[in-house]
Design an enzyme around this catalytic site. Sequence first.
Site, PDB file in Angstrom:
ATOM      1  N   HIS A  14       0.855  -1.199   0.000  1.00 41.01           N
ATOM      2  CA  HIS A  14       0.000   0.000   0.000  1.00 41.01           C
ATOM      3  C   HIS A  14       0.884   1.240   0.000  1.00 41.01           C
ATOM      4  O   HIS A  14       1.276   1.760   1.045  1.00 41.01           O
ATOM      5  CB  HIS A  14      -0.924   0.003   1.220  1.00 41.01           C
ATOM      6  CG  HIS A  14      -2.045   1.003   1.114  1.00 41.01           C
ATOM      7  ND1 HIS A  14      -3.372   0.641   1.086  1.00 41.01           N
ATOM      8  CD2 HIS A  14      -2.027   2.340   1.006  1.00 41.01           C
ATOM      9  CE1 HIS A  14      -4.128   1.720   0.985  1.00 41.01           C
ATOM     10  NE2 HIS A  14      -3.324   2.767   0.927  1.00 41.01           N
ATOM     11  N   HIS A  16       1.228   4.918  -2.370  1.00 40.75           N
ATOM     12  CA  HIS A  16       0.731   5.770  -3.455  1.00 40.75           C
ATOM     13  C   HIS A  16       1.885   6.486  -4.154  1.00 40.75           C
ATOM     14  O   HIS A  16       2.757   7.064  -3.488  1.00 40.75           O
ATOM     15  CB  HIS A  16      -0.242   6.806  -2.906  1.00 40.75           C
ATOM     16  CG  HIS A  16      -1.545   6.224  -2.438  1.00 40.75           C
ATOM     17  ND1 HIS A  16      -2.650   6.133  -3.258  1.00 40.75           N
ATOM     18  CD2 HIS A  16      -1.911   5.700  -1.249  1.00 40.75           C
ATOM     19  CE1 HIS A  16      -3.650   5.586  -2.581  1.00 40.75           C
ATOM     20  NE2 HIS A  16      -3.231   5.306  -1.359  1.00 40.75           N
ATOM     21  N   ASP A  18       1.938   9.320  -6.103  1.00 41.01           N
ATOM     22  CA  ASP A  18       2.027  10.771  -5.938  1.00 41.01           C
ATOM     23  C   ASP A  18       2.416  11.145  -4.512  1.00 41.01           C
ATOM     24  O   ASP A  18       3.307  11.954  -4.285  1.00 41.01           O
ATOM     25  CB  ASP A  18       0.724  11.473  -6.357  1.00 41.01           C
ATOM     26  CG  ASP A  18      -0.539  10.790  -5.849  1.00 41.01           C
ATOM     27  OD1 ASP A  18      -0.438   9.819  -5.070  1.00 41.01           O
ATOM     28  OD2 ASP A  18      -1.646  11.219  -6.245  1.00 41.01           O
ATOM     29  N   GLY A 165      -9.935   7.408  -2.525  1.00 38.33           N
ATOM     30  CA  GLY A 165     -10.801   8.569  -2.409  1.00 38.33           C
ATOM     31  C   GLY A 165     -11.620   8.577  -1.135  1.00 38.33           C
ATOM     32  O   GLY A 165     -11.514   7.679  -0.302  1.00 38.33           O
ATOM     33  N   HIS A 192      -9.731   0.613  -0.630  1.00 39.25           N
ATOM     34  CA  HIS A 192      -9.634   1.428   0.573  1.00 39.25           C
ATOM     35  C   HIS A 192     -10.953   1.291   1.322  1.00 39.25           C
ATOM     36  O   HIS A 192     -12.028   1.505   0.752  1.00 39.25           O
ATOM     37  CB  HIS A 192      -9.445   2.900   0.204  1.00 39.25           C
ATOM     38  CG  HIS A 192      -8.048   3.279  -0.146  1.00 39.25           C
ATOM     39  ND1 HIS A 192      -7.421   2.850  -1.293  1.00 39.25           N
ATOM     40  CD2 HIS A 192      -7.146   4.073   0.508  1.00 39.25           C
ATOM     41  CE1 HIS A 192      -6.197   3.366  -1.338  1.00 39.25           C
ATOM     42  NE2 HIS A 192      -6.005   4.108  -0.255  1.00 39.25           N
ATOM     43  N   GLU A 195     -11.208   3.426   6.692  1.00 44.76           N
ATOM     44  CA  GLU A 195     -10.257   4.486   7.044  1.00 44.76           C
ATOM     45  C   GLU A 195     -10.967   5.629   7.764  1.00 44.76           C
ATOM     46  O   GLU A 195     -10.318   6.476   8.364  1.00 44.76           O
ATOM     47  CB  GLU A 195      -9.569   5.003   5.776  1.00 44.76           C
ATOM     48  CG  GLU A 195      -8.320   5.822   6.031  1.00 44.76           C
ATOM     49  CD  GLU A 195      -7.620   6.275   4.753  1.00 44.76           C
ATOM     50  OE1 GLU A 195      -6.547   6.867   4.881  1.00 44.76           O
ATOM     51  OE2 GLU A 195      -8.144   6.049   3.649  1.00 44.76           O
ATOM     52  N   ASP A 272       1.782   3.993   3.020  1.00 45.00           N
ATOM     53  CA  ASP A 272       0.700   4.775   2.415  1.00 45.00           C
ATOM     54  C   ASP A 272       1.284   5.870   1.525  1.00 45.00           C
ATOM     55  O   ASP A 272       1.271   5.767   0.310  1.00 45.00           O
ATOM     56  CB  ASP A 272      -0.221   5.364   3.478  1.00 45.00           C
ATOM     57  CG  ASP A 272      -1.554   5.846   2.918  1.00 45.00           C
ATOM     58  OD1 ASP A 272      -1.895   5.466   1.777  1.00 45.00           O
ATOM     59  OD2 ASP A 272      -2.270   6.577   3.634  1.00 45.00           O
TER      60      ASP A 272
END
Length: 326
Positions: A14, A16, A18, A165, A192, A195, A272
């Site tokens: 997991h 990301h 960006d 998202g 996801h 959360e 993350d």
Amino acid sequence: MDKAIQDIAKIELHCHLDGSTSVELIRQLAKEQDIDINEEKLFVDSSCDSLDAYLQCFEEILKVLQTKDSLQRAVVDVAQQAARDNIKYIEIRFAPLFHMDQGLTLTEILEAVEVGVQEALHTLDIQVNLLICAMRQHDEATNQALFDFIQQRDSKAVCGLDFAGPEVGFPTTAIEGAATYGLEQGFNMTLHAGECGCAQNVVEAIKLGSHRIGHGVAINQDLEGLKFVKEHDALLEICPKSNIQTQAITSVHQLNIPYLIQEDIPFLINTDNRTVTQTSLNEEYSLLLHHQLMTFEQIQYINQRAIKYTFLTDEEQQQLKFKMQS
């Protein structure tokens, strides 16, 4: 950093693209592209009060990730960071639709990240695959069209799908149609969920057929919910520091890790967003060791076990198992 943590061969599932592109590369890309970046907006700290506030950082980072060159370099950059953590396999996730602001096509975006993956494979001691993020807030037709494109392209670098998202306003039931469509296309899928305090989202994601759950922390204190996770052999992709920053938890103790270990409930520790959260995987494990939530042996065990939950073929999993033990 304790050398014993560094010595353990690890997996990350997991992460990301960006949110993990390094400040150094973001700064260099901004200079090359003549884009003003407010570096204070690239990361959050303990003053962050919600997931929505956390997600605002991505708007700043995405300004410089709108070209083929920047996407290729970002993939290599994140893989380099992972390799420094002694990660032997990483699945880097990203949302292609967020990289089209300067006119890139989906084809050009996929070509760029695929070149980045190949460069990482040839220059680093790490195996890299990609996860494609659909977005909860996008309509069903948009997400299905994205899946169609990925299916037609048949990229060797793409190993599965994700839904990212905001959960608030877009529960798992709201994305059921698009998620089912992706699964029917034959994709591996992680979602996801959990959360933002809703354990039911985790249960619904597993019922949909998700093999893994991104975060899932809302269910970590729900013993019946955890029993459901174990019965369906789904892995929780836990990201401790990020979960504290987004207020998903207020303390690492709420992750209930000793209980997860005791009951052999599948989970793995992840970063993350390395830059937004200002972390590394070694630092995440160091935090858990500091609070006596895990031992070195348990860290090694969960990473070895996580091979089973990677979106790799059986043969590739066997190869990774050998690599992790050598």
